[in-house]
Design an enzyme around this catalytic site. Structure first.
Site, PDB file in Angstrom:
ATOM      1  N   TYR A 141       0.813  -1.216   0.000  1.00 37.34           N
ATOM      2  CA  TYR A 141       0.000   0.000   0.000  1.00 37.34           C
ATOM      3  C   TYR A 141       0.846   1.265   0.000  1.00 37.34           C
ATOM      4  O   TYR A 141       0.386   2.313  -0.434  1.00 37.34           O
ATOM      5  CB  TYR A 141      -0.918   0.020   1.228  1.00 37.34           C
ATOM      6  CG  TYR A 141      -2.208  -0.750   1.070  1.00 37.34           C
ATOM      7  CD1 TYR A 141      -2.199  -2.116   0.849  1.00 37.34           C
ATOM      8  CD2 TYR A 141      -3.432  -0.097   1.163  1.00 37.34           C
ATOM      9  CE1 TYR A 141      -3.373  -2.818   0.725  1.00 37.34           C
ATOM     10  CE2 TYR A 141      -4.619  -0.797   1.038  1.00 37.34           C
ATOM     11  CZ  TYR A 141      -4.586  -2.155   0.825  1.00 37.34           C
ATOM     12  OH  TYR A 141      -5.752  -2.847   0.698  1.00 37.34           O
ATOM     13  N   LYS A 187       3.672 -15.523   2.542  1.00 35.44           N
ATOM     14  CA  LYS A 187       3.964 -16.258   1.304  1.00 35.44           C
ATOM     15  C   LYS A 187       5.473 -16.463   1.257  1.00 35.44           C
ATOM     16  O   LYS A 187       6.166 -16.043   0.324  1.00 35.44           O
ATOM     17  CB  LYS A 187       3.431 -15.454   0.103  1.00 35.44           C
ATOM     18  CG  LYS A 187       3.495 -16.161  -1.237  1.00 35.44           C
ATOM     19  CD  LYS A 187       2.474 -17.276  -1.421  1.00 35.44           C
ATOM     20  CE  LYS A 187       2.675 -17.961  -2.755  1.00 35.44           C
ATOM     21  NZ  LYS A 187       1.818 -19.160  -2.915  1.00 35.44           N
ATOM     22  N   ASP A 219      -2.171 -18.733   0.352  1.00 32.70           N
ATOM     23  CA  ASP A 219      -3.089 -19.437  -0.554  1.00 32.70           C
ATOM     24  C   ASP A 219      -3.816 -20.573   0.162  1.00 32.70           C
ATOM     25  O   ASP A 219      -5.039 -20.685   0.105  1.00 32.70           O
ATOM     26  CB  ASP A 219      -2.364 -19.920  -1.829  1.00 32.70           C
ATOM     27  CG  ASP A 219      -1.069 -20.666  -1.566  1.00 32.70           C
ATOM     28  OD1 ASP A 219      -0.625 -20.718  -0.393  1.00 32.70           O
ATOM     29  OD2 ASP A 219      -0.487 -21.215  -2.525  1.00 32.70           O
ATOM     30  N   ASP A 243      -6.274  -7.365   3.997  1.00 33.75           N
ATOM     31  CA  ASP A 243      -7.416  -6.744   3.314  1.00 33.75           C
ATOM     32  C   ASP A 243      -8.262  -7.819   2.643  1.00 33.75           C
ATOM     33  O   ASP A 243      -9.486  -7.864   2.797  1.00 33.75           O
ATOM     34  CB  ASP A 243      -6.890  -5.743   2.276  1.00 33.75           C
ATOM     35  CG  ASP A 243      -8.020  -5.055   1.528  1.00 33.75           C
ATOM     36  OD1 ASP A 243      -8.979  -4.609   2.189  1.00 33.75           O
ATOM     37  OD2 ASP A 243      -7.953  -4.979   0.290  1.00 33.75           O
ATOM     38  N   ASP A 247     -12.169  -9.650   4.061  1.00 35.80           N
ATOM     39  CA  ASP A 247     -13.413  -9.691   3.269  1.00 35.80           C
ATOM     40  C   ASP A 247     -13.881 -11.144   3.102  1.00 35.80           C
ATOM     41  O   ASP A 247     -15.072 -11.442   3.203  1.00 35.80           O
ATOM     42  CB  ASP A 247     -13.220  -9.077   1.871  1.00 35.80           C
ATOM     43  CG  ASP A 247     -13.520  -7.584   1.833  1.00 35.80           C
ATOM     44  OD1 ASP A 247     -13.234  -6.888   2.832  1.00 35.80           O
ATOM     45  OD2 ASP A 247     -14.047  -7.108   0.803  1.00 35.80           O
TER      46      ASP A 247
HETATM   47  C1  IPM Z   1     -10.450  -1.550   3.862  1.00 35.37           C
HETATM   48  C2  IPM Z   1     -10.630  -0.903   2.523  1.00 35.37           C
HETATM   49  C3  IPM Z   1      -9.462   0.044   2.245  1.00 35.37           C
HETATM   50  C4  IPM Z   1      -8.195  -0.784   2.238  1.00 35.37           C
HETATM   51  C5  IPM Z   1      -9.587   0.888   0.964  1.00 35.37           C
HETATM   52  C6  IPM Z   1     -10.865   1.681   0.947  1.00 35.37           C
HETATM   53  C7  IPM Z   1      -8.398   1.786   0.796  1.00 35.37           C
HETATM   54  O1  IPM Z   1     -10.777  -1.869   1.527  1.00 35.37           O
HETATM   55  O2  IPM Z   1     -10.371  -0.826   4.863  1.00 35.37           O
HETATM   56  O3  IPM Z   1     -10.397  -2.777   3.935  1.00 35.37           O
HETATM   57  O4  IPM Z   1      -7.858  -1.397   1.210  1.00 35.37           O
HETATM   58  O5  IPM Z   1      -7.527  -0.841   3.261  1.00 35.37           O
HETATM   59 MN    MN Z   2     -10.874  -3.909   2.278  1.00 30.99          MN
END
Ligand code: IPM
Ligand code: MN
Length: 359
Positions: A141, A187, A219, A243, A247
């Site tokens: 990032y 990894k 993975d 990240d 999710d």
């Molecule tokens: C999160 C989001 C952010 C990230 C984006 C909006 C920059 O996806 O907080 O998970 O990737 O960290």
């Molecule tokens: Mn995110």
């Protein structure tokens, strides 16, 4: 106590979900005799539209002068074609960096009333109780060099020992207060930074003799996470892997809209749901406010040190889910509700808690 909280509603559903979380914090203040003051400030696309800058100086100043920061979400199609510096996401990333927030805590639990909300089998997800610790201010990032042209682009994945050590310590500390299991995800079979990551974690391990440490490749961990989630407790990983995996983990809980986060490490913490700005449902009273309300609970616990108050918010969310109320994203909620109605129900539960019934 007196606490000053900066509220960054942001874009899309951000204003709707932060409004409900602020109302819950006000309910906490009333019930427990605190005084919370709230300062709104601009971030993301809303800030770009107002000033050309996704993180205006005034916003950063307000955050730095606060006891904690509550954020909704940033981003949306309106700003997708902007150059990187004027994208909403850049504002959030700069804020995390400027506040020194290197540890992002993302708890993932499966509520008993929502075991059927996941597309995964109830017997796989039930009882899941994970704590992701995502490194937040390094890695791909922020790595330099980075560049873009239509023919070639570069991103860089750097980590230093101190950067890994400080976030790993957060994970070890959490593990020693929880079920004493830590899985570090990397990894290392391919990436040098992952080799360093693994080495640093192994070097720290003897200082935490009660914590069982395990390493996993990202993975195969991505698969293990949704096939045997109960095998894990604290999950430590670098910025991009965290990240993606958080999710993925939201599938266990039943909806991305449920999950909160706390970003820590500096003098002021940032608390935000893990979901995005959901432009497709913005302004329709459909967004799930629970991720942001639970982020407000984390703000109380980690930002202000108010444990009983945090538990009161979590208890009110728990009671509402148990009673079958939920927004449309929660498959099988017996009593579908809009954002405001659900938020109101939770707020009322903070004022007048119902006795917890055994699960
Ligand atoms: C999160 C989001 C952010 C990230 C984006 C909006 C920059 O996806 O907080 O998970 O990737 O960290
Ligand atoms: Mn995110």
């Amino acid at each position: 106590m007196d606490a000053h909280i900066t509220v960054l509603a942001g874009d899309g559903v951000g204003p709707e979900v932060t409004a409900e979380a602020v109302a819950c914090l006000s309910a906490v203040a009333e019930r427990f005799g605190h005084r919370f003051t709230f300062q709104d400030a601009l971030i993301g696309g809303a800030a770009v539209d107002a000033s050309g800058d996704p993180l205006p100086e005034a916003t950063l100043t307000s955050c730095r002068a606060s006891h904690a920061v509550l954020l909704g979400a940033v981003g949306g199609p309106a700003w997708d074609r902007h150059p990187r510096a004027q994208r909403p996401e850049s504002g959030l990333l700069r804020l995390r960096k400027a506040l020194g927030l290197f540890a992002n805590l993302r708890p993932v639990t499966v509520h008993p009333a929502l075991e059927d909300a996941s597309p995964l089998k109830p017997e796989v997800v039930c009882g899941t109780d994970l704590m992701f610790v995502r490194e937040l201010s390094g890695g791909l990032y922020f790595g330099e060099p980075r560049s873009y042209s239509d023919d070639a682009a570069v991103n860089t994945l750097p980590y230093t020992r101190p950067e890994v050590e400080r976030v790993a310590k957060v994970a070890f500390d959490l593990a020693s207060r929880r079920r004493k299991r830590l899985v570090s995800v990397d990894k290392a079979n391919v990436l040098e930074t992952s080799r360093l990551w693994r080495k640093v974690v192994d070097d720290l391990a003897p200082a935490y003799p009660d914590v069982a440490v395990q390493h996993a490749y990202v993975d195969s961990f991505a698969m293990a996470l949704i096939t045997r989630p109960r095998d894990f407790d604290v999950v430590l990983t670098e910025n991009l892997f965290g990240d993606i995996l958080s999710d993925e983990a939201a599938v266990l809980a039943g909806s991305l809209g449920l999950l909160p986060s706390a970003s820590l490490g500096g003098s002021v913490g940032l608390f935000e749901p893990i979901h995005g700005s959901a432009p497709d449902i913005a302004g329709q009273d459909r967004a799930n406010p629970i991720g942001t309300i639970l982020s407000a609970a984390m703000l109380l616990r980690h930002g202000l040190g108010l444990e009983a108050e945090a538990a009161a918010v979590e208890g009110a969310v728990d009671a509402v889910l148990r009673s079958g109320h939920g927004t449309g994203d929660l498959q099988g909620a017996r009593h579908p509700q809009g954002t405001r109605a659900l938020g109101t129900r939770i707020r009322e539960g903070i004022h007048a808690p119902v006795a917890a019934t055994p699960r």
